[in-house]
Design an enzyme around this catalytic site. Structure first.
Site, PDB file in Angstrom:
ATOM      1  N   LYS A 197       0.807  -1.228   0.000  1.00  0.00           N
ATOM      2  CA  LYS A 197       0.000   0.000   0.000  1.00  0.00           C
ATOM      3  C   LYS A 197       0.845   1.287   0.000  1.00  0.00           C
ATOM      4  CE  LYS A 197      -4.315  -1.807   0.581  1.00  0.00           C
ATOM      5  NZ  LYS A 197      -4.188  -3.093   1.182  1.00  0.00           N
ATOM      6  N   GLU A 223      -9.882   5.995   3.018  1.00  0.00           N
ATOM      7  CA  GLU A 223     -10.722   4.950   3.596  1.00  0.00           C
ATOM      8  C   GLU A 223      -9.797   3.793   3.965  1.00  0.00           C
ATOM      9  OE1 GLU A 223     -10.036   5.113   0.432  1.00  0.00           O
ATOM     10  OE2 GLU A 223      -9.394   3.045   0.129  1.00  0.00           O
ATOM     11  N   SER A 259       2.013  -9.857  -0.948  1.00  0.00           N
ATOM     12  CA  SER A 259       1.633  -8.439  -0.886  1.00  0.00           C
ATOM     13  C   SER A 259       1.828  -7.806   0.485  1.00  0.00           C
ATOM     14  CB  SER A 259       0.177  -8.265  -1.331  1.00  0.00           C
ATOM     15  OG  SER A 259      -0.690  -9.116  -0.594  1.00  0.00           O
TER      16      SER A 259
HETATM   17  C1  LIG Z   1      -5.106  -4.205   1.008  1.00  0.00           C
HETATM   18  C2  LIG Z   1      -4.366  -5.457   0.789  1.00  0.00           C
HETATM   19  C3  LIG Z   1      -4.670  -6.328  -0.288  1.00  0.00           C
HETATM   20  C4  LIG Z   1      -5.828  -6.114  -1.222  1.00  0.00           C
HETATM   21  O1  LIG Z   1      -5.779  -4.954  -1.984  1.00  0.00           O
HETATM   22  P1  LIG Z   1      -5.417  -4.947  -3.530  1.00  0.00           P
HETATM   23  O2  LIG Z   1      -5.765  -3.572  -3.951  1.00  0.00           O
HETATM   24  O3  LIG Z   1      -6.254  -5.992  -4.204  1.00  0.00           O
HETATM   25  O4  LIG Z   1      -3.978  -5.248  -3.650  1.00  0.00           O
HETATM   26  C5  LIG Z   1      -3.878  -7.445  -0.480  1.00  0.00           C
HETATM   27  N1  LIG Z   1      -2.856  -7.735   0.356  1.00  0.00           N
HETATM   28  C6  LIG Z   1      -2.557  -6.946   1.407  1.00  0.00           C
HETATM   29  C7  LIG Z   1      -1.421  -7.330   2.291  1.00  0.00           C
HETATM   30  C8  LIG Z   1      -3.290  -5.789   1.656  1.00  0.00           C
HETATM   31  O5  LIG Z   1      -2.982  -5.021   2.717  1.00  0.00           O
END
Ligand SMILES: *Cc1c(COP(=O)(O)O)cnc(C)c1O
Length: 405
Positions: free
Chosen positions: A98, A120, A387
């Site tokens: 993020k 948000e 992610s």
């Molecule tokens: C917010 C989040 C997601 C989902 O958001 P995307 O916009 O689909 O990437 C995925 N993995 C993590 C660790 C997140 O914090």
């Protein structure tokens, strides 16, 4: 597969924000000017070497880029098929991808002379990333969060407050992410002159889906160079989880022209594909408009938004980013889903085998990536986007496993 692509990723979206029949700008008139201004400022910033250099410096010094490409040796041995590589976005400051987008948009806010930021957040990851960049740049920060999410993610609420953000609880609707987005948009309509809305995924009205994608393209660019340096070739398959779709589109984007690379997005199957029990928009969702954009949405016959469920708050949202809907129609990105129980067991397995606690969101990608690795040969490569990190999820996992902390 055709030798040439039927689409040109660089030409998408078109000037009005459409990815084929998806995307667009569906907002109150009062926001049209702000979105147009944002589009113009972004268009000039992306071509300004000073902006690009400054963002690159912050990504390096503040966020910790480049992130490592990691060969998951024991997970590979466990699966007994393709070699598994992980792109380590979990190592970034604040714990997930993020921050790539939050940094980019904070610089744009500064360029527009806007000193107040709103955002948000669902699980709190985007709120924490936004609070961090606002502290860094001395910007006022208000984060909208559903009251239910505030309770589930109390630690992230405290983190945001420590970094100077005001967290406003939202009591409307399901009291989760969708309701927080509504409140943020209401705030923006009222305070649009001095306020920039840092939206947290590849969602919403144009230019957000394009802009957020571009700020995350660094993930795929790095991964490509790192894998080429290490293995001398591209991966056979790539897997990423898809909430709104920002980590996935950033990871996949620079591989779209490489037809030999199979791209797979993984949605949240929750407790199974039954109405109200999941958040897999491509399993039972239909075309509609939600919060600024035309895309696949989980809705009932009257167009009311369905309840959604996932063990991971970050994937628990009724709409998917419009660019994903487009590439699904083109057959360029495939979509699968992983269910809560598979995710909880993979969370434990990966923690034990690799010494890495994956975010529950990212664990959806791991579940499917492991299935694909088993189906492939040992001379093949599966590249998975990790992610985020799972530290934020340990309380919830303990509760689900009936462990008292
Ligand atoms: C917010 C989040 C997601 C989902 O958001 P995307 O916009 O689909 O990437 C995925 N993995 C993590 C660790 C997140 O914090």
């Amino acid at each position: 597969m055709p030798a040439t692509l039927a689409f040109d990723p660089a030409a998408l979206p078109d000037s009005s924000g459409h990815f084929g029949r998806y995307g667009g700008v569906f907002v109150p008139e009062t926001l049209m000017t702000a979105l147009a201004e944002l589009g113009d400022v972004y268009a000039s910033a992306r071509n300004d070497p000073a902006f690009v250099q400054e963002l690159t410096d912050h990504l390096k010094e503040f966020a910790g880029r480049p992130t490592e490409l990691y060969f998951a040796r024991r997970l590979t041995e466990h699966c007994g098929g393709a070699r598994i590589y992980l792109k380590r976005e979990d190592l970034l400051h604040t714990g997930a991808h993020k921050i790539n987008n939050a940094l980019g948009q904070a610089l744009l806010a500064r360029r527009m002379g806007k000193k107040r930021i709103i955002a948000e957040t669902g699980a709190g990851q985007h709120g924490v990333a936004t609070a961090a960049v606002c502290a860094k740049f001395g910007l006022e920060c208000v984060v909208y969060m559903g009251a239910v999410d505030m309770e589930r993610q109390a630690l992230n609420v405290f983190r945001m407050r420590l970094m100077g953000a005001e967290v406003r609880g939202v009591e409307a609707g399901q009291k989760t992410l969708k309701d927080a987005v509504n409140e943020a948009m209401r705030d923006w309509v009222t305070n649009v002159r001095g306020t920039h809305y840092i939206l947290g995924s590849a969602l919403g009205a144009h230019p957000y889906p394009m802009m957020v994608r571009d700020f995350h393209r660094v993930i795929g660019k790095e991964a490509k160079a790192q894998l080429l340096a290490r293995e001398g070739r591209l991966p056979d398959e790539m897997v990423a989880c898809v909430g709104g779709g920002s980590n996935a589109i950033g990871f996949f984007y620079d591989f779209l022209p490489d037809r030999s690379v199979k791209l797979i997005g993984v949605e949240a199957g929750g407790r199974g594909i039954r109405r109200g029990e999941h958040a897999a928009r491509f399993e039972g969702g239909r075309l509609g408009v939600l919060q600024g954009s035309k895309t696949y949405i989980l809705q009932n016959d009257d167009g009311q938004i369905e309840l959604t469920h996932s063990v991971s708050a970050g994937l628990d949202y009724a709409a998917i980013g419009p660019e994903h809907a487009y590439y699904r129609d083109q057959g360029r990105i495939e979509y699968a889903y992983a269910c809560d129980d598979e995710v909880i067991s993979a969370f434990q397995l990966v923690s034990r085998l690799e010494g890495i606690l994956p975010a529950l969101e990212s664990t959806h990608a791991l579940v499917h990536g492991m299935k694909r690795a088993r189906a492939l040969r040992s001379d093949q490569i599966v590249l998975i986007n990790l992610s985020g990190r799972g530290d934020k999820d340990v309380n919830q996992v303990a509760r689900l496993l009936n462990v008292k902390l």
